[in-house]
Design a protein around this motif. Structure first.
Motif, mmCIF file in Angstrom:
data_model
loop_
_atom_site.group_PDB
_atom_site.id
_atom_site.type_symbol
_atom_site.label_atom_id
_atom_site.label_comp_id
_atom_site.label_asym_id
_atom_site.label_seq_id
_atom_site.Cartn_x
_atom_site.Cartn_y
_atom_site.Cartn_z
ATOM 1 N N GLU A 172 0.737 -1.357 0.013
ATOM 2 C CA GLU A 172 0.111 -0.033 0.036
ATOM 3 C C GLU A 172 0.815 1.092 -0.056
ATOM 4 O O GLU A 172 1.911 1.355 0.512
ATOM 5 C CB GLU A 172 -0.865 0.165 1.195
ATOM 6 N N LEU B 105 2.266 4.690 1.377
ATOM 7 C CA LEU B 105 2.387 5.310 2.673
ATOM 8 C C LEU B 105 3.202 6.687 2.303
ATOM 9 O O LEU B 105 4.405 6.601 2.124
ATOM 10 C CB LEU B 105 3.294 4.219 3.358
ATOM 11 N N VAL C 237 1.569 -2.275 6.131
ATOM 12 C CA VAL C 237 1.651 -2.024 4.591
ATOM 13 C C VAL C 237 2.694 -2.885 4.101
ATOM 14 O O VAL C 237 2.916 -2.773 2.683
ATOM 15 C CB VAL C 237 1.819 -0.380 3.954
ATOM 16 N N LYS D 138 2.919 1.459 -3.474
ATOM 17 C CA LYS D 138 2.504 -0.165 -3.564
ATOM 18 C C LYS D 138 3.301 -0.895 -4.551
ATOM 19 O O LYS D 138 3.620 -0.187 -5.637
ATOM 20 C CB LYS D 138 0.923 -0.208 -4.307
#
Length: 265
Positions: free
Chosen positions: A116, A118, A131, A226
């Protein structure tokens, strides 16, 4: 004299050509002793842009100076970061060509595979673990372009933190399934143990190192994305290698990663 736009592009070409031609050069601060850390990071960015023009693609980050002892030795209070590009990724089953390097060294690392985006300036190690889809054993091969591997901190930042190649092992684990802050590590060369260490050497916990990087990027409106690979920092001192050497890094629970080097193609 401040580093001007013309000068920064001159430095970029100087470092880029040294890397492409596998030759040592005198450090940038010999000519520009006023080079600041901010200047150096801007040069680093432009050096990566120069690589991208030749087809390279950014795929993540690498951390340096993540040992408190090393920071004290260098007289600094924080880590440094550089970028990883897809052409730096090497494969365990393909011997490296020593002629592609100047004076390479191998560092044991833990790789984070991010699932993900961040960003921010108050990111914690817990946020990083949230994440992170997988962690894996890794080796980074550092290969400073500077004469005799000697440089100041501004020099090494400008040179993308001596980035060269990296390898990721085949065992990928969820960070939830192991004690990532206390992983033992053994690094050997040709069957002889050269270094031992613990993941705790990386700012106390490798995820804390990644969090530092996210917060540092956050100061300039950037973050991690990601699909990124993050090398969280060396678990021990680096070791040099020569043609026909084999390096093996073994982590407790997390498995191993290895490479061999040959003298020519």
């Amino acid at each position: 004299m401040a580093i001007t736009k013309g000068v920064d592009l001159e430095i970029v070409e100087y470092l880029y050509s040294a890397e492409k031609e596998c030759r040592e050069v005198v450090k940038v601060t010999d000519r520009y002793p006023e080079l600041s850390f901010d200047d150096a990071y801007l040069i680093q960015e432009k050096l990566i842009e120069r690589r991208e023009k030749e087809g390279a693609r950014k795929i993540g980050l690498k951390l340096g100076l993540t040992s408190k002892a090393k920071q004290q030795m260098m007289g600094v209070h924080e880590a440094i970061y550089g970028y990883l590009t897809d052409d730096m990724l090497a494969l365990e089953w393909e011997p490296l060509d020593f002629t592609d390097f100047i004076h390479p060294k191998a560092e044991p690392e833990i790789a984070f595979l991010i699932e993900e985006d961040l960003e921010g300036t108050n990111v914690t190690a817990e946020d990083v673990l949230r994440v992170t889809k997988f962690v894996a054993p890794a080796i980074e091969i550092i290969d400073s372009r500077y004469l005799n591997f000697k440089f100041t901190l501004a020099d090494v930042i400008a040179d993308n933190c001596s980035s060269s190649k990296f390898l990721i092992g085949s065992k990928w684990m969820s960070p939830k399934d192991l004690d990532l802050g206390q992983l033992g590590m053994v690094m050997s060369k040709n069957g002889e143990v050269f270094q031992t260490g613990s993941s705790a050497a990386v700012l106390g916990h490798p995820a804390a190192s990644v969090a530092w990087a996210v917060n540092k990027l956050g100061e300039v409106g950037k973050g991690i994305k990601k699909g990124d690979v993050i090398l969280s920092g060396a678990v021990s001192e680096a070791i040099s290698f020569e043609p026909d050497d084999t390096i093996l890094v073994q982590f407790a629970e997390l498995g191993s990663v290895t490479f061999s080097c040959k003298s020519s193609t």
